[in-house]
Design an enzyme around this catalytic site. Structure first.
Site, mmCIF file in Angstrom:
data_model
loop_
_atom_site.group_PDB
_atom_site.id
_atom_site.type_symbol
_atom_site.label_atom_id
_atom_site.label_comp_id
_atom_site.label_asym_id
_atom_site.label_seq_id
_atom_site.Cartn_x
_atom_site.Cartn_y
_atom_site.Cartn_z
ATOM 1 N N GLU A 58 0.855 -1.190 0.000
ATOM 2 C CA GLU A 58 0.000 0.000 0.000
ATOM 3 C C GLU A 58 0.890 1.238 0.000
ATOM 4 O O GLU A 58 1.780 1.382 0.838
ATOM 5 C CB GLU A 58 -0.903 -0.003 1.241
ATOM 6 C CG GLU A 58 -1.848 1.186 1.301
ATOM 7 C CD GLU A 58 -2.728 1.193 2.551
ATOM 8 O OE1 GLU A 58 -2.707 0.202 3.324
ATOM 9 O OE2 GLU A 58 -3.435 2.196 2.767
ATOM 10 N N ASP A 69 -6.445 9.404 10.111
ATOM 11 C CA ASP A 69 -5.134 8.922 10.509
ATOM 12 C C ASP A 69 -4.719 9.416 11.880
ATOM 13 O O ASP A 69 -4.971 10.567 12.246
ATOM 14 C CB ASP A 69 -4.089 9.346 9.476
ATOM 15 C CG ASP A 69 -4.171 8.492 8.222
ATOM 16 O OD1 ASP A 69 -4.044 7.260 8.362
ATOM 17 O OD2 ASP A 69 -4.399 9.038 7.133
#
Lengths: 278, 414
Positions: A58, A69
Site C-alpha cells: 500500500e 489517521d
C-alpha cells in the site's frame, strides 16, 4: 468449507487474483504501507517490502487533512508534503518500478477523496494505471458516495477497495463486500490508524461477519504492528495491513534493510499454521 | 415585539417553513454539493443523528422545549436595530442590524448548540465534542453542556487558543476540557480534523456537536434549521418596521452558519438579494485570505463536497483572516449551491475593511461588533453605495466584539 461467492459473474482483477491465489494455498497475506515520497529514495522501501514477503504493498498519497489517521501517519504525511511530495511525483516514481512485473507484488494506492477528485476520477485512475498501480483505497469514500468512482475505476482496470468497520450493519456489510474489488479492507476497531497494545476485540467479530457474505480476501488493518497481533489477526482474516508501525520506524530513520528486518517476524507469524476457524 | 411567553418557533420554522425545494436530497446533496465523505465507521452514527433529527423536528414536545430555551435562556427574539449614523457612510441606504450579539454567550452560535444539545439527550449520549475557531462555538457548546449536564471536550487550534485566550478561560470555567490542536495550521480546520478523530473513536457515547453548516450530512441541514430562527424573526421584524421586505440581506461567511441562518427564510423572496462576505484577509492577490467561494475550487473537505481553498496538487491551503471565526478554507455546501445557482452573491472583505467597519460601528452607534460580523458590516457599506439611498439592507450582527478586544488593541494601538 467453500465460501459463498458474492458475484461469480464479476471476473476478479489482477490484485484480487494475486491475493486469492496466495490465500488459497494457505498463505497469510501481508500488506505493508509506506507514505509515498517520504524520503528521496522511498521506492527502495517497496523493494524491501517485496523482499520481506509482502503480498501487496500500500502506497499512501499524502493529504493535508488526513482525518482518519493517527499521529504517526499524520506526521509522515506532513513530512512527505514538506519534501514536496505530490500525486504526480509519487506516481512518476512508481512508474519507474511498474508494479507487479518488477516487484512481483501488486501496488495499491490509498488516499483521501479530494486528491482523486482534483484531476477528476478518470484522469486519476488513468494515471494510476500508467504508474502500474492495481488497486485504490479511499478511506473517506463510503460505499454510497462511490458511484462516480466505481465505474471509472473498473474501466481503467483499477480495483477499488472498500472499507468495512465494526459499526457497519450487516446489510451494508454485504453491499460493501459485493462492491469492493481486490479485497475487503476490514478496519479492526473504531478509531484512527496507529499502533495499539492489543488486537481489538471487534476485529474477530467484524471479519466473521464479512466472511458470511463474501469469499473475497479480507485484510485486517488499523492497530496491527506485532507478530502476536498478526498471528491473532490471521485466525480471523486472510491477512493484515501494517502501516503506522512501519512509518514510525521510517520517521525514526529506519532504512529499507531495517524495515525488512522488522517485517520478517511478521511474515513468519503469518506463515505459521493457524487454528483458524475455517 | 413578541412577548416572552409567546411561541417564537414552530415545527414549520424548524422544518424549513414549508420553503421546499431547497432541502438536501436523501443523500444530503445540495445539487452536486454536500454528501458524506467520511470513514465508513461514522456512517451509522450519521444515520442515527439524521433519523433522530427527522423525528425530533416534527415532535411538538421537542420543538416546544427548544422554543422555551430560545426564549428563556438564549434571550430570543433578538431585536432589530436601525443604525442611521453608521448608514451615513453607506450612501444613505437604511441599514438594519439583526442583533444576534445580544443573545446569551454573545453570538448566534447559541441557537444551534441548544438544538443539538437537546438532540444529544434524545440520542442518549452523554458526551459532546466540538471544534471551535474564534471560540464562540466552543463557549456556546460548553454552555449548553453545562446546562444539560453533558461532558464536553472542545478542540481548538493552538494558534486560535492564543488569539482567543479569554474564550479558552470561559470554556474552562463552564466545565469543558479544551484541547489545543498543534498539528497542521493549528486553526479551525485542524481542530475539525481532530474532533473527527475523537468522534470515530468514541462515537458510541459521543455526539459531535458540529458548529457550522459544513461537514457531512445531516450537519449542514441540522445546523441550518437550528440557526434558521435568525431569518424567520428578522423577516417579520423588517416587515413590521418598514412595511416591506429588505432589498438586500448581508452576512459574513466562514463555514456559513450565521449567513444561512439569516438567508434561509428569504430564499423564496425573489426580490431580496442575498450577499455573503468572506474574509479577504490581506487581499485576494496576496494569497493570504479565506476566500473559499470566490477564489476556491470544488473539492472535498471535512466530509462534504464544496468549495475549498486548495493548491495545484489538491492540498488544502491554509487560510488567513484577522477573524478566527472566518479563518477556514472550506464552506458549507448549501452556500456552494446558492453561489452556483446564482441565488446568493459572495464577495470578499479584507482585514482592513472589516476593522474600519468594526471601529465605525463602535463610534457611530455604540455597538462593538465581532470582527466576523464586521465583514458583513463592511459589505453593507459597500452595497449601500451601490444600491443607493432608497435601499434597505439587513445585516446579521452575528456576535459581539468583546472577545476581539485583544486584536483591536493591537490593530488600533489602543
Amino acid at each position: 468449507m467453500t465460501y459463498p461467492r458474492t458475484n461469480p459473474a464479476v471476473a476478479a482483477g489482477a490484485v484480487e487474483r494475486h491475493l486469492r491465489a496466495r490465500r488459497d494455498v494457505g498463505r497469510g497475506l501481508l500488506m505493508p504501507y509506506v507514505t509515498g515520497g517520504i524520503t528521496p529514495g522511498w521506492t527502495d522501501y517497496l523493494r524491501a517490502f517485496a523482499a520481506a514477503g509482502a503480498d501487496a504493498i500500500e502506497v499512501g498519497l499524502p493529504f493535508s487533512d488526513p482525518t482518519l489517521d493517527g499521529v504517526t501517519i499524520q506526521q509522515a504525511s506532513d513530512a512527505a508534503l514538506a519534501r514536496g511530495a505530490s500525486t504526480r511525483r509519487i506516481l512518476a516514481d512508481l512508474s519507474e518500478l511498474s508494479g507487479l512485473p518488477d516487484l512481483g507484488v501488486p501496488l495499491v494506492v490509498s488516499t483521501y477523496y479530494n486528491l482523486v477528485l482534483h484531476d477528476g476520477p478518470e484522469a486519476f485512475c488513468a494515471a494510476l494505471r500508467r504508474a502500474g498501480v492495481g488497486g485504490l483505497i479511499v478511506p473517506d469514500l463510503p460505499v454510497h458516495e462511490a458511484d462516480e468512482l466505481t465505474g471509472v475505476a473498473e474501466g481503467a482496470g483499477i480495483e477499488l477497495v472498500l472499507l468495512a468497520s465494526p459499526a457497519t450493519p450487516q446489510p451494508r456489510l454485504a453491499e460493501i463486500s459485493a462492491r469492493s474489488r481486490g479485497f475487503v479492507y476490514a478496519v479492526s476497531l473504531m478509531g484512527t490508524t496507529g499502533e495499539r497494545a492489543a488486537l481489538a476485540a471487534s476485529a474477530a467479530e467484524l471479519t466473521g461477519r464479512i466472511r458470511r457474505v463474501t469469499d473475497r480476501p479480507v485484510l485486517l488493518g488499523f492497530g496491527i504492528s506485532t507478530p502476536d497481533q498478526a498471528r491473532g489477526a490471521r485466525r480471523h482474516a486472510d491477512g493484515v495491513v501494517v502501516g503506522a508501525a512501519v512509518m514510525r520506524r521510517v520517521l525514526d530513520g529506519a532504512g529499507p534493510d531495517d524495515l525488512r528486518a522488522f517485517l520478517a517476524p511478521l511474515r513468519q507469524a503469518l506463515d505459521q499454521e493457524c487454528d483458524r476457524p475455517r | 415585539m413578541t412577548s416572552t411567553d409567546e411561541t417564537i418557533i414552530t415545527p414549520a420554522d424548524l422544518a424549513g417553513g414549508g420553503v421546499g425545494g431547497d432541502d438536501p436530497d436523501v443523500r444530503g446533496k445540495f445539487g452536486i454539493f454536500g454528501g458524506r465523505y467520511v470513514p465508513e465507521a461514522l456512517i451509522p452514527a450519521l444515520d442515527e443523528v439524521a433519523a433522530e433529527y427527522e423525528k425530533a423536528k416534527t415532535d411538538l414536545d421537542f420543538v416546544r422545549e427548544f422554543d422555551h430555551l430560545l426564549r428563556t435562556y438564549a434571550g430570543r427574539p433578538t431585536t432589530l436595530t436601525e443604525v442611521p449614523r453608521f448608514a451615513e457612510h453607506a450612501g444613505g441606504a437604511r441599514i438594519l442590524l439583526k442583533r444576534e450579539d445580544l443573545t446569551h454567550t454573545g453570538a448566534h452560535k447559541i441557537n444551534n448548540v441548544l438544538g443539538q444539545a437537546l438532540l444529544t439527550r434524545r440520542l442518549g449520549k452523554r458526551r459532546v465534542i466540538a471544534e471551535t475557531g474564534a471560540g464562540q462555538h466552543g463557549v456556546a457548546t460548553a454552555t449548553a453542556a453545562a446546562l444539560m449536564g453533558l461532558e464536553c471536550v472542545i478542540y481548538m487550534g493552538a494558534v486560535d487558543c492564543e488569539r482567543q485566550a479569554l474564550n479558552v478561560a470561559r470554556m474552562k470555567l463552564l466545565g469543558a476540557t479544551v484541547v489545543p490542536v498543534t498539528n497542521g495550521s493549528q486553526t479551525l480546520k485542524d481542530a475539525i480534523n481532530e474532533a473527527f478523530r475523537d468522534w470515530v473513536t468514541n462515537v458510541e457515547h459521543t455526539h459531535y456537536l458540529f458548529g457550522t453548516v459544513a461537514g457531512p450530512h445531516p450537519f449542514p441541514e441540522i445546523v441550518r434549521d437550528f440557526a434558521r430562527i435568525i431569518g424567520v424573526e428578522a423577516r417579520r421584524q423588517v416587515r413590521e418596521l418598514i412595511g416591506r421586505l429588505p432589498d438586500a440581506v448581508c452576512a459574513a461567511v466562514g463555514g456559513g452558519s450565521n449567513a444561512i441562518g439569516l438567508f434561509h427564510a428569504f430564499i423564496p423572496d425573489e426580490g431580496v438579494r442575498l450577499y455573503g462576505y468572506e474574509a479577504g484577509g490581506r487581499g485576494a492577490e496576496t494569497g493570504e485570505h479565506a476566500l473559499t467561494l470566490t477564489q476556491g475550487s470544488v473539492g472535498v473537505l471535512h466530509g462534504a463536497r464544496t468549495y475549498v481553498l486548495q493548491d495545484d496538487e489538491g492540498q488544502t491551503i491554509e487560510s488567513h483572516s484577522i477573524s478566527a471565526g472566518l479563518d477556514y478554507p472550506g464552506v458549507g455546501p448549501e452556500h456552494a449551491w446558492l453561489k452556483d445557482s446564482g441565488r446568493a452573491t459572495y464577495e470578499g472583505v479584507t482585514d482592513e475593511e472589516a476593522m474600519e467597519a468594526f471601529a465605525l460601528l463602535a463610534r457611530t452607534e455604540g455597538i462593538i461588533p465581532a470582527i466576523e460580523s464586521s465583514h458583513a458590516l463592511a459589505g453593507a457599506l459597500r452595497l449601500g453605495r451601490e444600491l443607493g439611498p432608497d435601499a434597505v439592507i439587513l445585516v446579521n450582527l452575528s456576535g459581539r466584539g468583546d472577545k476581539d478586544m485583544g486584536t483591536a488593541m493591537k490593530y488600533f494601538n489602543l
